[in-house]
Design an enzyme around this catalytic site. Sequence first.
Site, PDB file in Angstrom:
ATOM      1  N   CYS A  95      -0.264   4.183   2.167  1.00 31.03           N
ATOM      2  CA  CYS A  95      -0.573   4.231   3.624  1.00 31.03           C
ATOM      3  C   CYS A  95      -0.344   3.035   3.611  1.00 31.03           C
ATOM      4  O   CYS A  95       0.635   2.101   4.040  1.00 31.03           O
ATOM      5  CB  CYS A  95      -1.632   4.472   3.968  1.00 31.03           C
ATOM      6  N   SER A  96      -1.489   1.955   4.386  1.00 33.07           N
ATOM      7  CA  SER A  96      -1.426   1.401   5.103  1.00 33.07           C
ATOM      8  C   SER A  96      -2.078  -0.614   4.792  1.00 33.07           C
ATOM      9  O   SER A  96      -2.643  -1.230   5.795  1.00 33.07           O
ATOM     10  CB  SER A  96      -0.956   1.006   6.497  1.00 33.07           C
ATOM     11  N   CYS A  97      -3.303  -0.290   4.444  1.00 32.62           N
ATOM     12  CA  CYS A  97      -4.146  -1.090   3.588  1.00 32.62           C
ATOM     13  C   CYS A  97      -3.613  -2.674   3.528  1.00 32.62           C
ATOM     14  O   CYS A  97      -2.548  -2.693   2.995  1.00 32.62           O
ATOM     15  CB  CYS A  97      -5.425   0.039   2.467  1.00 32.62           C
ATOM     16  N   CYS A 137       0.872  -0.899  -0.113  1.00 33.38           N
ATOM     17  CA  CYS A 137      -0.280   0.222   0.524  1.00 33.38           C
ATOM     18  C   CYS A 137       1.175   1.412   0.521  1.00 33.38           C
ATOM     19  O   CYS A 137       1.797   1.608   1.410  1.00 33.38           O
ATOM     20  CB  CYS A 137      -0.779   0.174   1.589  1.00 33.38           C
TER      21      CYS A 137
END
Lengths: 220, 118
Positions: A122-124, A119
């Site tokens: 971000c951090s999905c 991702c």
Amino acid sequence: MTSDHPHDPGHDHDHARTFQPDLSEPTSDAALIGVALRRLMIERGVYSAEEERATIERMAGANPGNGARIVARAWSDPAFKERLLADGAEAIKELGYDLSPLEFTVLENTDRLHNVVVCTLCSCYPRALLGQSPAWYKSKNYRARVVREPRAVLAEFGVALADDVEVRVHDSTAELRYMILPQRPAGTEGLDEADLAALVTRDSLIGTQRDLTPKDPAAR
Amino acid sequence: MSENTQDALPCWGPHDVGGRAAGPVDRSEHDTAQWEWQIDAMVRLLLQKGVLSDFAELRDGIEKLTPEDYERLGYYERWAAAVAYALIDKGVIAEDELRATVESLKEGRSAAGGAGAA
């Protein structure tokens, strides 16, 4: 079936690695902002400490064993695998997982294709199926580089890809989560789903591991 | 790889790191600390209660961070900053009371001799 196996697939993934220092107490000003917000929210009754506890318990209960169970089913049931690859979100409902309203796409590794997930913004991450994402998944270095030089990054993870293996990097979004369907290791024909699930690691579901190794039956 | 042609492009936001030059990946594992779980749970609960409408609202706060703060802050620190931004922006809390609460936490800690009483 997987319902009554005594071990928890995924409980012991990757524990052999070193750990970054534990930050058990928030010390930085930025972390204290979080602690202060929590205090304000609970004092005002926006949510209760009990709701917080239950939420943490639920989140902490998710682990890569869920993703592993899906993989083991796909390895064992070709019709399920076909449904899983066609519409992941719909297919995993058969195993009791519901990620809606998120889309969920499963990508199959083959002899000629390797998939890896990131991702970049971000951090999905499919946390309900894989648990908390590892620190490196959220790190700038992984996010920045895996889309640009995936083979070099994979090599750092110990994945050596032959030149004729194509690499596809999949960038997650807030609406769409990915999981990899790794290749079933040879020599596992006789295993049931629970034993197959136990072979599947977190990193193989992200794509930073390619080859899974059957466990020595004598060690079980 | 040493070429970093893409770094010649402007930076549209500190979060948009895909393709930038960066160092080796630190693969060591990290246990989620209790205060990090609490921030995580706070985000979930605020969404669940409709205090925050969606994740986009939170990402907005993260993407507004200066590149320096984005680099400096840890993952859950960025989330805390984003929640603070959103709650102040929506008028759920006042900036002053957040500052005062942070100060009282700090005082509580130094009164406890630096030992972290939660």
